[in-house]
Scaffold this active site. Structure first.
Site, PDB file in Angstrom:
ATOM      1  N   LYS A   1     -30.822 103.412 -43.043  1.00  0.00           N
ATOM      2  CA  LYS A   1     -30.430 102.508 -44.130  1.00  0.00           C
ATOM      3  C   LYS A   1     -29.806 103.371 -45.221  1.00  0.00           C
ATOM      4  O   LYS A   1     -30.409 104.368 -45.651  1.00  0.00           O
ATOM      5  CB  LYS A   1     -31.672 101.783 -44.649  1.00  0.00           C
TER       6      LYS A   1
ATOM      7  N   ASP B   1     -41.694  91.164 -51.437  1.00  0.00           N
ATOM      8  CA  ASP B   1     -40.538  90.392 -50.958  1.00  0.00           C
ATOM      9  C   ASP B   1     -40.734  89.992 -49.495  1.00  0.00           C
ATOM     10  O   ASP B   1     -39.826  90.085 -48.672  1.00  0.00           O
ATOM     11  CB  ASP B   1     -39.257  91.217 -51.134  1.00  0.00           C
TER      12      ASP B   1
ATOM     13  N   ASN C   1     -26.383  94.409 -42.866  1.00  0.00           N
ATOM     14  CA  ASN C   1     -25.933  94.639 -44.241  1.00  0.00           C
ATOM     15  C   ASN C   1     -26.870  93.881 -45.151  1.00  0.00           C
ATOM     16  O   ASN C   1     -27.203  92.730 -44.888  1.00  0.00           O
ATOM     17  CB  ASN C   1     -24.516  94.082 -44.443  1.00  0.00           C
ATOM     18  N   GLY C   2     -27.295  94.529 -46.223  1.00  0.00           N
ATOM     19  CA  GLY C   2     -28.155  93.836 -47.183  1.00  0.00           C
ATOM     20  C   GLY C   2     -27.515  93.861 -48.548  1.00  0.00           C
ATOM     21  O   GLY C   2     -26.380  94.319 -48.698  1.00  0.00           O
ATOM     22  N   THR C   3     -28.253  93.370 -49.537  1.00  0.00           N
ATOM     23  CA  THR C   3     -27.723  93.360 -50.895  1.00  0.00           C
ATOM     24  C   THR C   3     -27.524  94.788 -51.399  1.00  0.00           C
ATOM     25  O   THR C   3     -26.592  95.073 -52.139  1.00  0.00           O
ATOM     26  CB  THR C   3     -28.741  92.652 -51.833  1.00  0.00           C
TER      27      THR C   3
ATOM     28  N   HIS D   1     -26.493  99.348 -46.306  1.00  0.00           N
ATOM     29  CA  HIS D   1     -26.019  99.097 -44.954  1.00  0.00           C
ATOM     30  C   HIS D   1     -26.985  99.777 -43.997  1.00  0.00           C
ATOM     31  O   HIS D   1     -27.519 100.838 -44.307  1.00  0.00           O
ATOM     32  CB  HIS D   1     -24.636  99.702 -44.772  1.00  0.00           C
ATOM     33  N   VAL D   2     -27.174  99.193 -42.844  1.00  0.00           N
ATOM     34  CA  VAL D   2     -28.041  99.802 -41.841  1.00  0.00           C
ATOM     35  C   VAL D   2     -27.189 100.125 -40.616  1.00  0.00           C
ATOM     36  O   VAL D   2     -26.519  99.247 -40.057  1.00  0.00           O
ATOM     37  CB  VAL D   2     -29.220  98.864 -41.480  1.00  0.00           C
TER      38      VAL D   2
ATOM     39  N   VAL E   1     -25.929  97.769 -37.880  1.00  0.00           N
ATOM     40  CA  VAL E   1     -26.893  96.776 -37.377  1.00  0.00           C
ATOM     41  C   VAL E   1     -27.230  95.733 -38.425  1.00  0.00           C
ATOM     42  O   VAL E   1     -27.777  94.691 -38.113  1.00  0.00           O
ATOM     43  CB  VAL E   1     -28.215  97.382 -36.846  1.00  0.00           C
TER      44      VAL E   1
END
Ligand SMILES: Nc1ncnc2c1ncn2[C@@H]1O[C@H](COP(=O)(O)OP(=O)(O)OP(=O)(O)O)[C@@H](O)[C@H]1O
Length: 498
Positions: free
Chosen positions: A200, A291, A171-173, A176-177, A169
């Site tokens: 996550k 953040d 992708n982050g730094t 992955h989710v 669902v």
């Protein structure tokens, strides 16, 4: 309109006449096992509603067993590089079935190609009248889904009762989710389709515990991502099992083409109110998000008056375990309070991987309120207040000066109270900046507090224990300006400085 048994079906092309060609997916309408000519595209920024309600629904079915809004479909598209996701939500009294299994009411499920959605027939049980919607994804999109990719990453397929699927669902730094299911829930309730959750997965440095998981496990608030379980495998992959929030993020919600658009003051106010509920709770617990930005605010459905959820506590700080002030330079410059200490000259901290500690007086939880000021400014005008020429240097310098330009035409339709709210949050002098409690008392919020609270309990939390909705004053809605779309070019690039 063609009568079929006791049904009248109308597919309205309220979306775009030629949208089928452009849409990444569509619904085919079958009646009594026969394919009709009706095809409904599912495109970004347009909810497809199915039900009896002639005004709101794209597919209108007149049978009394169908609810006014029976189910809703939508698409979430983060950016050009990501794969769109398609969801269905059941809103009916008599039920919606996905591949033969009943959906839980008000729950949302991720769709895959050739899924069959059936609307309950009440007690009629007449096959010739059965309505089936077949969900179809375009071929070019399917080829971009590579199930083997996840095996290559070395993630577990099962953790306790959690079954992890290969459906991504986000992708982050740092992680992955993916979609996950709780097998215990499925075994307890075999008639129901298994609910979708998110996991996550982050790669931890060896022997490091993760602060994000520890903080999230402690929190329980409707506007903060709910975490159920965490687990660290032998490869130092940390799994954080949490609610799936299927409406996409606020950035994608506001992004149209290459621009960010503004939203109505009413819609902005409801989002600000929810963020403040979350911040008030967090700060009371001694936790600072650090953040806060459009990308980390998730929507339950991509429509006005939805519940929003704060996510990504990757750099959140628990002040209880430490001290009262922070000195580490983290966050995203565009949303970052000046006292946090980003320097226009990055050499000062470029040798650090995620963060840097500079000689300075430090900062406290009011940094989150500055970020909320930036978010509110963008929601009301479509403009990021300190963006300048878009370079990191100019953003940091502009934020330090903190000059706001209320003369821009985008502010013309915004109330003075809203402007004053933004000004009071974007105060470079921290002592003058409102904290979360003071923000909730600001005239912009306070003036509409009873209406906001009613909407919050009744519509957003769907909680009848809240204040009663006897006289939701529509006057209030009418007084505020309608939505405007401003073509202010704000590049969509998401950037995080670590
Ligand atoms: N619970 C959730 N439900 C739905 N989508 C989610 C959820 N959590 C995260 N996402 C999506 O997954 C993506 C990455 O998540 P997240 O921001 O938490 O990761 P990250 O590595 O910390 O990202 P960043 O690069 O912003 O630091 C985002 O696009 C976010 O919208």
């Amino acid at each position: 309109m063609e009568p079929m048994g006791s049904y009248n079906i109308t597919a309205k092309n309220g979306i775009q006449v030629d949208a089928v060609g452009e849409a990444a997916a569509h619904l085919e309408v079958n009646v009594g096992g026969h394919i009709t000519e009706q095809v409904i595209p599912i495109v970004k920024h347009h909810l497809v509603k199915v039900g009896r309600n002639n005004k709101e629904c794209q597919l209108v079915l007149t049978n009394p067993s169908i609810s006014s809004i029976h189910c809703v479909f939508w698409c979430v598209f983060f950016d050009e590089d990501s794969i769109p996701m398609f969801y269905v939500k059941d809103c009916s009294l008599n039920g919606t079935y996905l591949n033969g299994l009943l959906l839980k009411r008000d729950k949302t499920y991720l769709l895959k190609d050739s899924d069959i959605i059936e609307l309950s027939q009440g007690n009629e049980g007449n096959d010739s009248k059965k309505i089936q919607l077949v969900f179809m994804i375009n071929d070019d999109l399917q080829s971009s889904l590579d199930p083997k990719l996840l095996d290559q990453m070395g993630f577990l397929r099962e953790v306790d009762q959690w079954e992890i699927t290969n459906r991504i669902v986000g992708n982050g730094t740092f992680g992955h989710v993916l979609i996950t299911h709780n097998s215990k829930e499925r075994d307890d309730d075999i008639c129901y389709h298994p609910e979708n959750y998110a996991v996550k997965i982050i790669r931890l440095k060896p022997n490091k515990f993760d602060k994000e998981a520890r903080i999230l496990l402690r929190l329980d608030h409707p506007n903060i991502i709910k975490v159920y379980h965490t687990f660290c495998d032998r490869n130092n992959h940390l799994y954080i099992f949490q609610d799936l929030i299927p409406g996409g993020d606020l950035f994608s919600y506001l992004a149209k083409g290459d621009c960010l658009t503004s939203m109505s003051e009413t819609e902005s106010l409801l989002i600000v109110f929810q963020i403040l509920q979350a911040l008030n709770y967090l700060h009371d617990q001694g936790i600072v998000h650090r953040d806060l930005k459009l990308d980390n605010i998730l929507l339950c459905t991509p429509e006005p008056c939805t519940r929003i959820v704060l996510a990504d506590f990757g750099i959140a700080k628990d002040l209880n375990s430490n001290k009262e002030r922070m000195h580490t330079v983290v966050g995203t410059p565009e949303y970052c309070a000046p006292e946090v200490g980003f320097r226009a000259n990055r050499k000062a901290y470029q040798s650090f991987s995620r963060a840097a500690t500079l000689e300075q007086r430090g900062y406290d939880s009011k940094c989150d309120l500055w970020s909320l000021g930036v978010i509110t400014h963008i929601m009301l005008t479509g403009i990021s207040p300190f963006y300048g020429d878009g370079s990191e240097r100019s953003i940091i310098q502009n934020a330090k000066v903190g000059r706001l330009n209320f003369k821009l035409k985008q502010w013309d339709i915004v109330s003075d109270n809203a402007k004053s709210f933004v000004k009071d949050l974007l105060q470079t002098d921290v002592a003058k900046r409102l904290n979360s409690k003071q923000s909730l008392e600001h005239i912009w919020i306070a003036k509409h507090l009873s209406q906001l609270e009613r909407l919050y309990y009744k519509k957003i939390l769907c909680n009848n224990e809240g204040p009663k909705l006897e006289s939701l004053t529509l006057d209030w809605k009418r007084k505020l300006p309608k939505s405007v779309v401003i073509s202010q070019a704000v590049p969509k690039k998401k950037k995080v400085l670590q």
